[in-house]
Design a protein around this motif. Structure first.
Motif, PDB file in Angstrom:
ATOM      1  N   UNK A 231      76.752  14.044  27.547  1.00  8.64           N
ATOM      2  CA  UNK A 231      75.800  15.084  27.955  1.00  8.64           C
ATOM      3  C   UNK A 231      74.444  14.836  27.310  1.00  8.64           C
ATOM      4  N   UNK A 232      74.437  14.463  26.031  1.00  8.14           N
ATOM      5  CA  UNK A 232      73.180  14.195  25.323  1.00  8.14           C
ATOM      6  C   UNK A 232      72.434  13.006  25.944  1.00  8.14           C
ATOM      7  N   UNK A 233      73.161  11.992  26.403  1.00  4.08           N
ATOM      8  CA  UNK A 233      72.530  10.849  27.074  1.00  4.08           C
ATOM      9  C   UNK A 233      71.853  11.316  28.363  1.00  4.08           C
ATOM     10  N   UNK A 234      72.521  12.171  29.120  1.00  4.30           N
ATOM     11  CA  UNK A 234      71.931  12.690  30.361  1.00  4.30           C
ATOM     12  C   UNK A 234      70.703  13.533  30.045  1.00  4.30           C
ATOM     13  N   UNK A 235      70.780  14.366  29.009  1.00  6.44           N
ATOM     14  CA  UNK A 235      69.596  15.135  28.591  1.00  6.44           C
ATOM     15  C   UNK A 235      68.438  14.194  28.279  1.00  6.44           C
ATOM     16  N   UNK A 236      68.705  13.141  27.506  1.00  4.04           N
ATOM     17  CA  UNK A 236      67.653  12.188  27.150  1.00  4.04           C
ATOM     18  C   UNK A 236      67.098  11.486  28.387  1.00  4.04           C
ATOM     19  N   UNK A 237      67.993  11.078  29.299  1.00  2.00           N
ATOM     20  CA  UNK A 237      67.559  10.405  30.527  1.00  2.00           C
ATOM     21  C   UNK A 237      66.642  11.288  31.365  1.00  2.00           C
ATOM     22  N   UNK A 238      66.956  12.591  31.415  1.00  4.33           N
ATOM     23  CA  UNK A 238      66.178  13.524  32.244  1.00  4.33           C
ATOM     24  C   UNK A 238      65.004  14.147  31.486  1.00  4.33           C
ATOM     25  N   UNK A 239      65.006  14.026  30.158  1.00  2.62           N
ATOM     26  CA  UNK A 239      63.940  14.628  29.358  1.00  2.62           C
ATOM     27  C   UNK A 239      64.030  16.135  29.305  1.00  2.62           C
ATOM     28  N   UNK A 240      65.265  16.666  29.325  1.00  3.67           N
ATOM     29  CA  UNK A 240      65.474  18.115  29.302  1.00  3.67           C
ATOM     30  C   UNK A 240      66.577  18.452  28.297  1.00  3.67           C
ATOM     31  N   UNK A 241      66.742  19.741  28.028  1.00  3.46           N
ATOM     32  CA  UNK A 241      67.865  20.228  27.228  1.00  3.46           C
ATOM     33  C   UNK A 241      68.635  21.238  28.065  1.00  3.46           C
ATOM     34  N   UNK A 242      69.949  21.060  28.126  1.00  2.52           N
ATOM     35  CA  UNK A 242      70.798  22.014  28.832  1.00  2.52           C
ATOM     36  C   UNK A 242      71.020  23.235  27.946  1.00  2.52           C
ATOM     37  N   UNK A 243      71.136  24.413  28.554  1.00  2.00           N
ATOM     38  CA  UNK A 243      71.480  25.607  27.768  1.00  2.00           C
ATOM     39  C   UNK A 243      72.828  25.410  27.069  1.00  2.00           C
ATOM     40  N   UNK A 244      72.943  25.956  25.864  1.00  4.16           N
ATOM     41  CA  UNK A 244      74.167  25.820  25.068  1.00  4.16           C
ATOM     42  C   UNK A 244      75.417  26.241  25.848  1.00  4.16           C
ATOM     43  N   UNK A 245      75.330  27.376  26.556  1.00  5.80           N
ATOM     44  CA  UNK A 245      76.478  27.878  27.314  1.00  5.80           C
ATOM     45  C   UNK A 245      76.864  26.916  28.440  1.00  5.80           C
ATOM     46  N   UNK A 246      75.867  26.259  29.002  1.00 11.53           N
ATOM     47  CA  UNK A 246      76.127  25.303  30.079  1.00 11.53           C
ATOM     48  C   UNK A 246      76.853  24.073  29.526  1.00 11.53           C
ATOM     49  N   UNK A 247      76.444  23.612  28.352  1.00  9.37           N
ATOM     50  CA  UNK A 247      77.124  22.480  27.712  1.00  9.37           C
ATOM     51  C   UNK A 247      78.579  22.844  27.461  1.00  9.37           C
ATOM     52  N   UNK A 248      78.809  24.020  26.919  1.00  6.91           N
ATOM     53  CA  UNK A 248      80.176  24.492  26.659  1.00  6.91           C
ATOM     54  C   UNK A 248      80.993  24.498  27.957  1.00  6.91           C
ATOM     55  N   UNK A 249      80.404  25.004  29.035  1.00  2.00           N
ATOM     56  CA  UNK A 249      81.070  25.052  30.340  1.00  2.00           C
ATOM     57  C   UNK A 249      81.435  23.645  30.811  1.00  2.00           C
ATOM     58  N   UNK A 250      80.479  22.715  30.702  1.00  2.00           N
ATOM     59  CA  UNK A 250      80.724  21.351  31.176  1.00  2.00           C
ATOM     60  C   UNK A 250      81.714  20.580  30.307  1.00  2.00           C
TER      61      UNK A 250
END
Length: 141
Positions: free
Chosen positions: A18-37
């Motif tokens: 997930x952190x790699x995808x965040x870095x690739x997109x230049x964004x941060x996912x909401x904490x609750x969304x990370x937990x869900x995924x």
């Protein structure tokens, strides 16, 4: 956060992916969304009729949560289209193919209608203040 049972989820994903995808997109996912995924890497709601959430008047028939891989490719594809606001990341779709997104600045959840002739502002409807609120607002039909 409410538990949602999904079918046809893709292979489990871990926090480093997930952190790699965040870095690739230049964004941060909401904490609750990370937990869900971390629990579900996308999928179809188990209930035959789907899940529904209110957008302030209309009921939205949730069809699919995207896998992280699909989320990434969809976001990159949409931002290539000049009309799609970069601050919205699509993570799910309704039964009409409209995009359910989170705002990378505020965390709000919106739906962007793709099949109607509105200005961009008119095509965006608010759904929830955050990802947790969105998940908790979903109901069986």
């Amino acid at each position: 956060m409410k538990f949602i049972s999904l079918l046809y989820s893709e292979k489990d994903i871990d926090i480093s992916e997930i952190k790699v995808i965040e870095d690739d997109l230049g964004i941060e996912f909401p904490e609750e969304m990370i937990y869900f995924y971390l629990q579900h890497n996308g999928g179809v709601p188990e209930f035959v009729d789907g899940l529904f959430g209110s957008d302030g008047g209309n009921w939205i028939a949730l069809a699919l949560f995207f896998s992280m891989k699909t989320l990434k490719s969809n976001y990159l594809s949409f931002i290539e289209q000049k009309w799609f606001p970069k601050k919205y990341v699509p993570f799910a779709t309704d039964q009409g193919g409209n995009q359910i997104c989170f705002n990378i600045i505020t965390g709000e959840i919106v739906i962007i209608y793709l099949d109607i002739e509105f200005t961009v502002e008119e095509a965006i409807d608010f759904l929830a203040v955050d990802f947790r609120g969105f998940i908790n607002s979903l109901e069986e039909e």
